[in-house]
Design a protein around this motif. Structure first.
Motif, PDB file in Angstrom:
ATOM      1  N   ALA B  45       0.878  -1.266   0.201  1.00 62.49           N
ATOM      2  CA  ALA B  45      -0.153  -0.036  -0.029  1.00 62.49           C
ATOM      3  C   ALA B  45       0.652   1.195   0.063  1.00 62.49           C
ATOM      4  CB  ALA B  45      -0.748   0.033   1.149  1.00 62.49           C
ATOM      5  N   TRP B  46       2.257   1.085   0.106  1.00 59.56           N
ATOM      6  CA  TRP B  46       3.057   2.490   0.115  1.00 59.56           C
ATOM      7  C   TRP B  46       3.970   2.057  -0.825  1.00 59.56           C
ATOM      8  CZ3 TRP B  46       2.344   6.658   3.554  1.00 59.56           C
ATOM      9  CH2 TRP B  46       1.349   6.326   4.237  1.00 59.56           C
ATOM     10  N   ARG B  47       4.025   1.361  -1.750  1.00 63.76           N
ATOM     11  CA  ARG B  47       5.212   1.001  -2.684  1.00 63.76           C
ATOM     12  C   ARG B  47       5.376   2.244  -3.586  1.00 63.76           C
ATOM     13  NH1 ARG B  47       2.924  -2.853  -7.466  1.00 63.76           N
ATOM     14  NH2 ARG B  47       4.899  -2.129  -8.470  1.00 63.76           N
ATOM     15  N   TYR B  48       4.600   3.062  -3.797  1.00 65.43           N
ATOM     16  CA  TYR B  48       5.040   4.576  -4.296  1.00 65.43           C
ATOM     17  C   TYR B  48       5.348   5.674  -3.486  1.00 65.43           C
ATOM     18  CZ  TYR B  48       2.672   1.616  -8.179  1.00 65.43           C
ATOM     19  OH  TYR B  48       2.192   0.736  -9.075  1.00 65.43           O
ATOM     20  N   THR B  49       5.192   5.489  -2.304  1.00 66.52           N
ATOM     21  CA  THR B  49       5.331   6.632  -1.342  1.00 66.52           C
ATOM     22  C   THR B  49       6.070   5.953  -0.245  1.00 66.52           C
ATOM     23  OG1 THR B  49       3.536   7.601  -1.934  1.00 66.52           O
ATOM     24  CG2 THR B  49       4.480   8.477  -0.016  1.00 66.52           C
ATOM     25  N   ASP B  50       7.384   6.004  -0.365  1.00 68.88           N
ATOM     26  CA  ASP B  50       8.207   5.271   0.736  1.00 68.88           C
ATOM     27  C   ASP B  50       8.631   6.327   1.917  1.00 68.88           C
ATOM     28  OD1 ASP B  50      10.146   4.198   2.286  1.00 68.88           O
ATOM     29  OD2 ASP B  50      11.271   3.376   0.615  1.00 68.88           O
ATOM     30  N   LEU B  51       7.547   6.265   2.798  1.00 65.38           N
ATOM     31  CA  LEU B  51       7.652   7.245   4.047  1.00 65.38           C
ATOM     32  C   LEU B  51       8.880   7.094   4.905  1.00 65.38           C
ATOM     33  CD1 LEU B  51       6.004   9.398   5.333  1.00 65.38           C
ATOM     34  CD2 LEU B  51       4.858   7.700   6.832  1.00 65.38           C
ATOM     35  N   SER B  52       9.213   5.667   4.999  1.00 70.90           N
ATOM     36  CA  SER B  52      10.246   5.333   5.846  1.00 70.90           C
ATOM     37  C   SER B  52      11.883   6.358   5.110  1.00 70.90           C
ATOM     38  CB  SER B  52      10.703   4.075   5.710  1.00 70.90           C
ATOM     39  OG  SER B  52      11.935   3.830   6.558  1.00 70.90           O
ATOM     40  N   ARG B  53      11.694   6.249   3.718  1.00 73.46           N
ATOM     41  CA  ARG B  53      12.964   7.004   3.130  1.00 73.46           C
ATOM     42  C   ARG B  53      12.876   8.590   3.330  1.00 73.46           C
ATOM     43  NH1 ARG B  53      13.766   9.217  -1.487  1.00 73.46           N
ATOM     44  NH2 ARG B  53      11.814   8.998  -2.161  1.00 73.46           N
ATOM     45  N   LEU B  54      11.381   8.913   3.184  1.00 74.76           N
ATOM     46  CA  LEU B  54      11.162  10.264   3.464  1.00 74.76           C
ATOM     47  C   LEU B  54      11.408  10.889   4.835  1.00 74.76           C
ATOM     48  CD1 LEU B  54       7.755  10.545   1.233  1.00 74.76           C
ATOM     49  CD2 LEU B  54       9.856  11.939   0.610  1.00 74.76           C
ATOM     50  N   MET B  55      11.349  10.175   5.561  1.00 81.27           N
ATOM     51  CA  MET B  55      11.462  10.496   7.144  1.00 81.27           C
ATOM     52  C   MET B  55      12.985  10.105   7.645  1.00 81.27           C
ATOM     53  SD  MET B  55       8.571  11.505   8.027  1.00 81.27           S
ATOM     54  CE  MET B  55       8.818  11.588   9.884  1.00 81.27           C
ATOM     55  N   ALA B  56      13.828   9.541   6.739  1.00 84.58           N
ATOM     56  CA  ALA B  56      15.053   9.110   7.127  1.00 84.58           C
ATOM     57  C   ALA B  56      16.063  10.283   7.506  1.00 84.58           C
ATOM     58  CB  ALA B  56      15.654   8.055   6.227  1.00 84.58           C
ATOM     59  N   LYS B  57      17.284   9.940   8.206  1.00 87.95           N
ATOM     60  CA  LYS B  57      18.279  10.809   8.455  1.00 87.95           C
ATOM     61  C   LYS B  57      17.939  12.119   8.704  1.00 87.95           C
ATOM     62  CE  LYS B  57      20.849   8.526   4.950  1.00 87.95           C
ATOM     63  NZ  LYS B  57      20.666   8.427   3.318  1.00 87.95           N
ATOM     64  N   THR B  58      16.609  12.774   9.436  1.00 87.76           N
ATOM     65  CA  THR B  58      16.306  13.741   9.883  1.00 87.76           C
ATOM     66  C   THR B  58      16.178  13.609  11.447  1.00 87.76           C
ATOM     67  OG1 THR B  58      15.303  14.206   7.867  1.00 87.76           O
ATOM     68  CG2 THR B  58      14.737  15.597   9.708  1.00 87.76           C
ATOM     69  N   ASP B  59      16.624  14.571  12.228  1.00 85.39           N
ATOM     70  CA  ASP B  59      16.411  14.579  13.437  1.00 85.39           C
ATOM     71  C   ASP B  59      15.175  15.195  14.108  1.00 85.39           C
ATOM     72  OD1 ASP B  59      16.717  14.562  16.344  1.00 85.39           O
ATOM     73  OD2 ASP B  59      18.309  16.218  16.265  1.00 85.39           O
ATOM     74  N   TRP B  60      13.951  14.555  13.812  1.00 86.78           N
ATOM     75  CA  TRP B  60      12.462  15.047  13.941  1.00 86.78           C
ATOM     76  C   TRP B  60      12.406  15.450  15.510  1.00 86.78           C
ATOM     77  CZ3 TRP B  60      10.332  16.527   9.781  1.00 86.78           C
ATOM     78  CH2 TRP B  60      10.805  16.018   8.501  1.00 86.78           C
ATOM     79  N   HIS B  61      11.737  16.308  15.746  1.00 87.05           N
ATOM     80  CA  HIS B  61      11.517  16.616  17.067  1.00 87.05           C
ATOM     81  C   HIS B  61       9.938  17.899  17.078  1.00 87.05           C
ATOM     82  CE1 HIS B  61      13.982  20.122  15.349  1.00 87.05           C
ATOM     83  NE2 HIS B  61      13.321  20.767  16.241  1.00 87.05           N
ATOM     84  N   PRO B  62       9.526  17.769  18.219  1.00 91.14           N
ATOM     85  CA  PRO B  62       8.237  18.321  18.382  1.00 91.14           C
ATOM     86  C   PRO B  62       8.304  19.877  18.013  1.00 91.14           C
ATOM     87  CG  PRO B  62       8.390  16.981  20.196  1.00 91.14           C
ATOM     88  CD  PRO B  62       9.684  17.086  19.404  1.00 91.14           C
ATOM     89  N   ALA B  63       7.297  20.483  17.190  1.00 94.27           N
ATOM     90  CA  ALA B  63       7.257  22.050  16.892  1.00 94.27           C
ATOM     91  C   ALA B  63       6.973  22.664  18.312  1.00 94.27           C
ATOM     92  CB  ALA B  63       6.176  22.278  16.058  1.00 94.27           C
ATOM     93  N   ALA B  64       7.409  23.897  18.333  1.00 94.73           N
ATOM     94  CA  ALA B  64       7.012  24.821  19.468  1.00 94.73           C
ATOM     95  C   ALA B  64       5.773  25.670  19.107  1.00 94.73           C
ATOM     96  CB  ALA B  64       8.099  25.600  20.009  1.00 94.73           C
ATOM     97  N   PRO B  65       5.131  26.116  20.197  1.00 95.52           N
ATOM     98  CA  PRO B  65       3.992  26.809  19.999  1.00 95.52           C
ATOM     99  C   PRO B  65       4.432  28.182  19.429  1.00 95.52           C
ATOM    100  CG  PRO B  65       3.862  26.310  22.102  1.00 95.52           C
ATOM    101  CD  PRO B  65       5.400  25.525  21.656  1.00 95.52           C
ATOM    102  N   HIS B  66       3.878  28.764  18.568  1.00 96.36           N
ATOM    103  CA  HIS B  66       4.152  30.178  17.875  1.00 96.36           C
ATOM    104  C   HIS B  66       3.010  31.181  18.328  1.00 96.36           C
ATOM    105  CE1 HIS B  66       5.501  32.552  14.225  1.00 96.36           C
ATOM    106  NE2 HIS B  66       4.072  32.990  14.461  1.00 96.36           N
ATOM    107  N   ASP B  67       3.675  31.991  19.103  1.00 92.51           N
ATOM    108  CA  ASP B  67       2.610  32.926  19.611  1.00 92.51           C
ATOM    109  C   ASP B  67       2.903  34.327  18.898  1.00 92.51           C
ATOM    110  OD1 ASP B  67       1.862  31.381  22.066  1.00 92.51           O
ATOM    111  OD2 ASP B  67       3.612  31.665  23.129  1.00 92.51           O
ATOM    112  N   GLY B  68       2.073  35.243  18.862  1.00 92.90           N
ATOM    113  CA  GLY B  68       2.057  36.420  18.370  1.00 92.90           C
ATOM    114  C   GLY B  68       1.356  36.391  16.876  1.00 92.90           C
TER     115      GLY B  68
END
Lengths: 249, 435
Positions: B45-68
């Protein structure tokens, strides 16, 4: 108006036109007749600037300028109009939207003010009525599901809105019954003017009973093999193309 | 176990300190996603969209609130801003009360952020249990484990909400940030409303993942209009998991323009006879953008109708994906399902992958699917130009006509014009770029 000299043209590498020379004066109507495959439609496409039609030799001078240097849309804005043998169906674009875009594109290219919606609608209604084009047809997608007669009336409506200097009518009679032919021919005749020339391309003499030409040319195997007055058309109707094309070969 | 998934969950999952019913589900989702990992191309179901590859090699972390102030770039503003609506606004995935409009809600209508609803003790057990089909379950699990907020929209039986509800997500900040949001939409019997959703981002590299659980009661009606306009460095996932009861109707029309890579997926499940669901998507991609439009419609009961239409315009080296699956249960007679993918390739380097699937176990059904991939019609282009219309305008007319099947179906007139306008802007950017 138009001066074609020794025109050679190929379609996708195949030579079709093999040395056509033709001079059309202001206000003149020239009929080009010929059997199928003689190059009639190629000539009209070359004049309109269709991209896979290559000019290999010769020249086309329109109003004193080299026509071949102009793009398709520049030719249209300069006053050249091709009435298609088989108008293309364009789903999703209503006839009215198309007409307004075309008229205003040409006005803009010529440095004129664009027509507003109200002025444009008034103009279209007036012209549509003359050609018995129903309002409903203008709301439909361009040429989609139009009958043969409707398509040709729509072409004639475009011509009368765009007011070209040189109209090329490519087999306008094909697919028309006699009533439809009369409506279209009346529309064309209303547009005859001293500053407007026409090239009427047809296989049959019938159309020329309604749109009477000043000159008739016979095209065969990519060359004009005979030219004459309007009587030539009648002569061809009697004798057919066979004699002429054989003698040309 | 997947190291990639574990690392991701360590950084981004929500601490289980909420209500007990939710903690149980978050823990289970955490374990399930840790085990399955990000779907990759060896998962059918994901053969055309390789999410694992898209997410690889990145230090993902939660977004912070944006005030103002949220300074939306020119031409990217909320297309629905002129429409009087109830409105929920999220920025970087965080609810912004000051930008939202929730005053004067009619009786029987609940529109609020998920976090607030949870604080009030509302339970959404069935929504958080609905993980959709296999193709979507990993994303539903990821979302359950990581989503802290989202929108809750609930209409009591018989309520017709006059004003649309706007759900607007802005992502102004990036830098490998992620925002997971969970929306729960429940319409009681005979209730109806229009949902206008816009997802607009310009923060660079970020991931947004939204899961929307829909539950439409009998005869309920939901019109869903969406704009997906993420940053061209962003990865976006948008999942709709819907249950549609008898004689209820769900109609979605989406315009997708943005993202480095995105997947819009919907799983629509009929629970009662005479229901209707359709999801239509128009997408315009250029450069190396990638968009995957996946839909699974489950005709589990007889006499329902469904439609899916995807219309893609692909320029440069863009890649489009359409996966449509129709399942008709053995007793689901008189089912009527249509799925169609049309792609217009403006460049020889663009690519389209279309995969229709039918799983039909009933014999008295009408199911049709098709796929076309083509170029602009050269004859039509010549015809328009021969009337004096400039080439660029002529191309634009033909492309707009191509997209019309999706955009013109939007029943809310102002929303329709706004999205049509947004599609037109897409061409104008091209024009400037071509100088």
């Amino acid at each position: 108006m138009l001066e074609i000299k020794d025109l050679h043209a190929s379609v996708d590498g195949t030579p079709i036109l093999k040395g056509i020379s033709l001079t059309i004066g202001d206000g003149e109507i020239h009929a080009i007749m010929g059997p199928n495959g003689s190059g009639k439609s190629t000539l009209s496409n070359v004049l309109a600037g269709r991209e896979n039609y290559m000019i290999t030799k010769g020249s086309i001078i329109y109003k004193g300028k080299d026509l071949t240097e102009l793009s398709i849309e520049e030719r249209a804005s300069a006053g050249i109009f091709l009435a298609f043998q088989y108008p293309t169906e364009i789903p999703g674009v209503t006839t009215m939207t198309f007409l307004k875009t075309a008229v205003n594109a040409q006005r803009k290219a010529r440095g004129e003010d664009e027509l507003d919606a109200v002025k444009f609608l008034k103009l279209v209604r007036e012209k549509a009525k003359e050609l018995k084009v129903e309002e409903d047809m203008l709301k439909r997608p361009l040429n989609v599901g139009f009958s043969g007669g409707e398509k040709k009336r729509a072409e004639t409506l475009q011509m009368s809105l765009l007011q070209p200097s040189l109209a090329v009518l490519d087999e306008t009679d094909s697919g028309l019954d006699i009533d439809a032919l009369k409506i279209v021919a009346d529309g064309v005749n209303r547009m005859r003017a001293p500053d407007r020339s026409m090239i009427v391309i047809t296989h049959y003499q019938r159309l020329l009973d309604y749109i009477v030409p000043d000159h008739v040319h016979v095209l065969a195997k990519g060359k004009i093999i005979r030219s004459g007055g309007k009587a030539l058309a009648a002569e061809l109707e009697a004798s057919g193309y066979t004699d002429l094309t054989e003698s040309a070969a | 176990m997947s190291d990639q998934a574990l690392t991701y969950l360590d950084a981004n999952s929500v601490a289980t300190e909420g209500p007990a019913w939710l903690d149980v589900r978050r823990k289970a989702a955490h374990a399930s996603f840790a085990d399955a990992g990000f779907p990759h191309r060896r998962v059918e179901a994901w053969r055309y969209t390789d999410l694992s590859r898209l997410m690889a090699k990145t230090d993902w972390h939660p977004a912070a609130p944006h005030d103002g102030a949220v300074l939306v770039p020119e031409g990217r503003s909320n297309p629905f801003s002129s429409i009087a609506s109830h409105k929920l606004v999220f920025v970087n995935g965080f609810f912004r009360q000051d930008l939202s409009e929730l005053d004067g809600l009619p009786e029987g209508v609940e529109i609020l952020p998920l976090e607030t609803a949870l604080e009030r003790g509302t339970k959404f057990e069935s929504a958080f249990d609905a993980n959709g089909p296999e193709a979507m379950a990993p994303i539903a699990a990821l979302n359950t484990a990581c989503a802290r907020d989202g929108a809750v929209i609930r209409l009591n039986e018989g309520i017709t909400l006059e004003q649309p509800v706007q759900l607007i997500h802005y992502t102004p900040d990036g830098g490998a940030t992620v925002a997971h949001t969970r929306n729960v939409i429940e319409l009681g019997s005979g209730a109806s409303m229009t949902l206008l959703e816009a997802q607009i981002g310009w923060g660079g590299a970020y991931l947004v993942d939204r899961v929307t659980n829909l539950n439409l009661g009998e005869r309920a009606s939901l019109t869903h209009v969406r704009l997906e306009d993420e940053d061209t460095d962003a990865v976006h996932l948008s999942t709709v998991l819907g249950d549609v009861a008898s004689n209820a109707s769900y109609k979605a029309n989406t315009l997708a323009l943005g993202g480095r890579a995105g997947r819009l997926q919907s799983a629509l499940h009929f629970t009662g006879e005479g229901a209707h669901a359709e999801s239509n998507t128009a997408y315009l991609l250029r450069e190396t953008q990638h968009l995957d439009s996946t839909i699974v419609v489950d005709h589990a009961v007889p006499g329902c109708t469904s439609g899916a239409l995807a219309k893609g315009v692909l320029d440069d080296e863009a890649i489009g994906v359409f996966q449509g699956k129709v399942i008709v249960a053995p007793h689901a007679q008189k089912s009527d399902a249509k799925q169609m993918s049309n792609a217009l390739l403006l460049s020889r380097d663009a690519a389209m992958n279309a995969k229709p699937e039918l799983e039909i176990y009933a014999d008295d059904v009408q199911c049709a699917h098709g796929s076309t991939i083509g170029e602009l019609d050269g004859d039509a282009l010549f015809y328009l130009r021969s009337r004096g219309i400039e080439e660029q305008t002529a191309r634009q007319m033909l492309i707009s006509a191509f997209l019309g099947d999706v955009l013109e179906q939007i029943s809310h007139e102002v929303a329709r014009d706004a999205l049509t306008e947004r599609a037109t802007q897409w061409f104008e950017v091209k024009k400037e770029g071509e100088v």
